[in-house]
Design an enzyme around this catalytic site. Structure first.
Site, PDB file in Angstrom:
ATOM      1  CG  ASP A 165     144.272-132.365 -36.302  1.00 28.14           C
ATOM      2  OD1 ASP A 165     143.969-131.584 -35.296  1.00 28.14           O
ATOM      3  OD2 ASP A 165     144.204-131.885 -37.683  1.00 28.14           O
ATOM      4  CG  HIS A 197     143.237-128.140 -35.554  1.00 26.14           C
ATOM      5  ND1 HIS A 197     143.681-128.897 -36.203  1.00 26.14           N
ATOM      6  CD2 HIS A 197     143.474-127.061 -36.600  1.00 26.14           C
ATOM      7  CE1 HIS A 197     144.432-128.494 -37.224  1.00 26.14           C
ATOM      8  NE2 HIS A 197     144.109-127.238 -37.288  1.00 26.14           N
ATOM      9  CG  ASN A 288     148.345-121.380 -42.168  1.00 24.57           C
ATOM     10  OD1 ASN A 288     147.898-121.665 -43.193  1.00 24.57           O
ATOM     11  ND2 ASN A 288     148.048-122.008 -41.011  1.00 24.57           N
ATOM     12  CB  SER A 362     144.422-126.453 -40.630  1.00 28.65           C
ATOM     13  OG  SER A 362     145.430-127.028 -39.644  1.00 28.65           O
TER      14      SER A 362
END
Length: 423
Positions: A165, A197, A288, A362
């Site tokens: 990530d 994130h 998404n 996520s």
């Protein structure tokens, strides 16, 4: 379950939107690949130097365990050189080094659930206008993690989960203490999470189970911090593939990738397959886009692709879906860790320091990675095929199962052998 500390509570009450997921190349004129470099795999490595020299190119470093090389090329010539190299019999394949981004959503919400994904008795939520907690009725939309823990004997103790990530903050004690190793594969100057994130994702998986902060789905799990996305939340196929190879070398039992690219890559799939053969359970966000379009690495067969549900056990409006998606998990307004220092999402999306909510596949993906950690901890001798089978076969068949996702919304309690209904 322990009480959640509401750091930055005033900011939360203002109802800031969640994070942003930008599909590479989705906007007009926006590139889908990294400029100035391509990925090439040769059938005959002895011929590599000569083939590259014909096109004015020189050799480059290997990409993880895939056998591909990262070759520097003139900016703007990537596709032309890919086409030319692909015609050479000594070349197995040449492809773009695709851009990948985090898989979070920018929807607005008017409530802040307090870790409803772990346990709830009917998806209560915070009324952001009146700052009061509203109790609500069924359905029971959590993954029954608290029930799965039992008396503390089923918390995934010692199971290592790689988080590939934007990095994991070293300044949030709720998750920093869980990190065993860190490595930076991105273009960022340091491995610190300056975006936010990765810290949020890692907290969902393994935040410490104590009297403060939040608790991860697998509170006994350990974290490998592979920074494959830069300080703006973007990265490349090659950085992800290198991160996967590193995770395997570090003996990761589970690999989580809350990221995606819309173009498939033979290099990325090879890295995934190598990790699968090494025994890792691989989990990734489905994306998404709100459509059925495939996102990679989630769409590869050896990856558990995860869609997002909300606190009513319904598909999140933003979530990608389809029969290629394997399971679902809570991914709307999920409360977790953020850096205590400055990070981009704090200014771009109004995230609070320390703890806050975020939405997206996520956030759903690390819930499943945490469940995988619990299962690996409970059944030490089970291989990755068995662990994946357990997660999918014990999922709750909520509305949308068979259409929005192949299996149901994951249930941690059932996955570790629980037989009664959770709350």
């Amino acid at each position: 379950m322990k009480k959640t500390v509401v750091a930055g509570f005033a900011a939360l009450m203002m109802g800031f939107g969640a994070l942003t997921f930008a599909v590479p190349g989705n906007a007009a004129g926006q590139p889908t690949h990294v400029t100035g470099q391509i990925l090439v795999k040769f059938r005959d490595n002895a011929a590599a130097a000569g083939v590259l020299h014909q096109h004015g190119l020189s050799g480059g470093p290997g990409v993880g365990s895939t056998g591909a090389r990262l070759i520097k090329v003139p900016a703007g010539k990537e596709l032309q050189l890919i086409a030319a190299l692909s015609r050479n019999r000594a070349v197995e394949y040449a492809e773009a080094d695709q851009l990948a981004t985090v898989a979070t959503d920018n929807s607005n919400v008017d409530y802040v659930p307090r870790q409803y994904a772990l346990q709830n008795t009917g998806q209560g939520f915070w009324n952001t206008r009146e700052t009061t907690f509203v109790a609500a009725g069924k359905p029971d939309a959590d993954v029954d993690a608290v029930e799965a823990w039992g008396g503390g004997e089923t918390i995934g103790a010692g199971i290592t989960v790689a988080v590939l990530d934007t990095g994991v903050a070293s300044d949030n004690p709720d998750i920093a203490v869980k990190v065993d190793a860190r490595k930076n594969f991105s273009t960022a100057a340091t491995g610190e999470d300056k975006y936010g994130h990765g810290t949020h994702v890692a907290g969902i998986i393994a935040a410490t189970k104590d009297a403060v902060g939040v608790t991860g789905v697998c509170p006994g799990c350990r974290i490998l911090d592979g920074k494959v996305l830069n300080d703006s939340g973007s990265g490349s196929t090659s950085s992800i593939a290198n991160g996967i190879a590193w995770a395997v070398s570090q003996k990761a039992r589970v690999i989580n990738m809350s990221l995606g690219q819309r173009v498939s890559s033979r290099t990325l799939e090879a890295a995934v397959n190598d990790a699968w053969r090494a025994g890792a359970v691989i989990v990734a966000a489905a994306g998404n886009g709100g459509t059925q379009s495939k996102i990679y690495p989630g769409a590869y067969p050896n990856v558990i692709a995860v869609a997002a549900t909300d606190n009513k056990d319904a598909k999140a409006s933003f979530s990608t879906y389809g029969k290629w998606v394997d399971v679902a998990a809570p991914g709307v307004s999920v409360y977790s860790t953020f850096p205590n220092g400055d990070f981009q999402l704090a200014t771009q999306n109004g995230r609070a320091h320390g703890y806050d909510i975020a939405s997206g596949t996520s956030m759903a993906s690390p819930v499943v990675a945490g469940v995988a950690g619990l299962v690996r901890g409970k059944y030490a001798s089970a291989d990755n095929v068995s662990v994946r089978g357990i997660i999918e076969s014990t999922a709750d068949p909520i509305a949308g199962t068979g259409t929005y996702w192949l299996h149901g919304r994951v249930n941690a309690y059932k996955a570790v052998g629980g037989t009664s209904s959770g709350v």
